[in-house]
Design an enzyme around this catalytic site. Sequence first.
Site, PDB file in Angstrom:
ATOM      1  N   GLU A  64       0.860  -1.124  -0.086  1.00 52.43           N
ATOM      2  CA  GLU A  64      -0.110   0.186   0.114  1.00 52.43           C
ATOM      3  C   GLU A  64       0.728   1.208  -0.087  1.00 52.43           C
ATOM      4  O   GLU A  64       0.333   2.198  -0.753  1.00 52.43           O
ATOM      5  CB  GLU A  64      -0.784   0.069   1.309  1.00 52.43           C
ATOM      6  CG  GLU A  64      -1.994  -1.274   1.237  1.00 52.43           C
ATOM      7  CD  GLU A  64      -1.533  -2.452   1.765  1.00 52.43           C
ATOM      8  OE1 GLU A  64      -2.485  -3.193   1.820  1.00 52.43           O
ATOM      9  OE2 GLU A  64      -0.283  -2.573   1.959  1.00 52.43           O
ATOM     10  N   ASN A 350       1.459  -9.094  -6.116  1.00 54.93           N
ATOM     11  CA  ASN A 350       1.367  -8.378  -7.529  1.00 54.93           C
ATOM     12  C   ASN A 350       2.372  -8.455  -8.559  1.00 54.93           C
ATOM     13  O   ASN A 350       3.766  -8.384  -8.566  1.00 54.93           O
ATOM     14  CB  ASN A 350       1.624  -6.654  -6.990  1.00 54.93           C
ATOM     15  CG  ASN A 350       1.586  -5.658  -8.209  1.00 54.93           C
ATOM     16  OD1 ASN A 350       1.146  -5.820  -9.047  1.00 54.93           O
ATOM     17  ND2 ASN A 350       2.469  -4.778  -8.027  1.00 54.93           N
TER      18      ASN A 350
END
Length: 457
Positions: A64, A350
Amino acid sequence: MRSLLLRLYGAFTTMAKPLVRRKLRRRAVAEPGYAVAVEERFGHYDDSAQGTGWCWIHAVSLGEARAAGILIAELRRQMPGIPILLTNGTATGREEGAKLLEPGDLQVWQPWDSPDAVARFLDRFRPRIGVLMETEVWPEMTAACAERHIPLVLANARLNEKSLAGAERLAWLARPAYSSLAAVWAQTEADSHRLVSLGAKVSGIFGNLKFDATPDARQLAGAAKLRAQLPRPVIVFASSRDGEEQQLLDVLKRFGALAPVPPEREGVQSIVKRVHDVQWMIVPRHPQRFDEVAALIESNGFTVARRSAAGAPTESEIWLGDSLGEMALYYGLADAALLGGSFEALGGQNLIEAAACGCPVIMGPSTFNFAEAAELSLAAGASMRVPDMEHAVTAALKLVEKTERRDAMAQAAVAFASSNRGAAERTAAALLAIAENAVAMEAAPVPPEERTEPRLD
C-alpha cells in the site's frame, strides 16, 4: 447518534490495548521498527507533530505504501506543495513511507481503532481529507470522520471474495463503515460489485495505481550490465511466502536426483542439466524472513549467496535477494519470474512490476488478490499459469531455452503494463475535487440546527 453495537466495538478496542502493546513488543524482537514511537499508535504525539489542513493518506503496509507513493507523486504534480500526512501500520510500510516525505510532510503511526486514540489523532491533525489505500477500513475511524465532517475515501480499492465473506460475517460493523465513506474508487468492476454489496458508494472504476509505477531506471541499467556478464540465465522466485520456498527446493532436489538420460535419448538434454544450467534466485516477500529463508536453503543442502553480503560468490547454487526496494534489479536480471503467493492459497502477489520490467511471469493457481490483473496478463501473453511448483519449474526451464518465446513474452509484458496506465491521474483529480469541496464547506456558515457539540470521549 452512535449505535449500541459500535459503542460495544469501541469498548472492546479500548480494553484490547494491553494486548496490542504486548503484540508490538513481540514483533519488535524480529523487527525493531515496531518499537519506534509506540505511543503514536494510541494518539500521543510529540510537539513536532503539528499542523492542520493535511491530505492524510493511510498506507498500512509495504504494498500500500508503494501505491501511495504513486498517488502522492501525482497529487504533487496536480497541486504542488500539498501537505501530506502519512500513516502506516507495519514496520515495512513505515520504512517505505519515509522515502515519500518532503519538507513540510509528516509521518506517524496509524492510531489503534479505539475511540480515544482516534479522537486524539483527528483532533491533533484535523485533516482536510483522509485517503485509505486499497483495503483498510476501520469502523471507529470511519464513524469519527463522519461525525467531524472529514471526507474519508477509499482509493485503489480492492475486495476479493474471501474478504467479502469475512466482512459479511461482521456486517453490523462493516456495512456502516463502508457506507460512511465519502467515495470509493475501485480497481476493477468485480471489486466495485463486491464493495457496493457492503454499502460502499463507488464513484468510479479507475484501475490499479501500480500500473503507473515506473521501474527504477538505474536498477534496470545495472541489471542489464550484470546480466551480460552472467554465464547462465536467471530464474527468480519473486515475493515468495512461507511454505513456498520449501516447495521450490523440494522440486529442485527431486529433479536433480533423476537418473541420467538413457542411451537411446542421448540427444535430449536431461532435466538435471537444465536445472543446473540456471541460476536460481529467491526473493522473500517479508524482510523478517530473510534469515529464516537463508537457513532453509542451506538446510536443504544448497549453497546460498545473499545480496546483503559484500562479495558473495556468484557460483552459489541459489541467490537470496535479501534487500528492500530492489525488485526492478531482480526482475531486470531474471529471464523469468515465479510469482510468490500463488503456489499456496494466499492469493498471489502483484505481478505488475514484473511486467513493467519486461519479465515474463509464471504463476500458480492462487491469484485471487490480483484476479483481474492476472487474467489480463494471461490474455496479453505476458504470463502463464501452471497448477503447481513442479510445472512452474518445468515451464520456466523451457522458457529460458526458447529465447524467441521468452522475448515475445517480455515485449507483451511491457505492452500490457503500459496499456493500463492512468489510475493515478484519475484518482488524484477526484481526490482534489473532494478536498476543494471540503474547503468550501468549511468556509460556509453552519445552520444552527446542524451544529453538533464536541465529543468528550
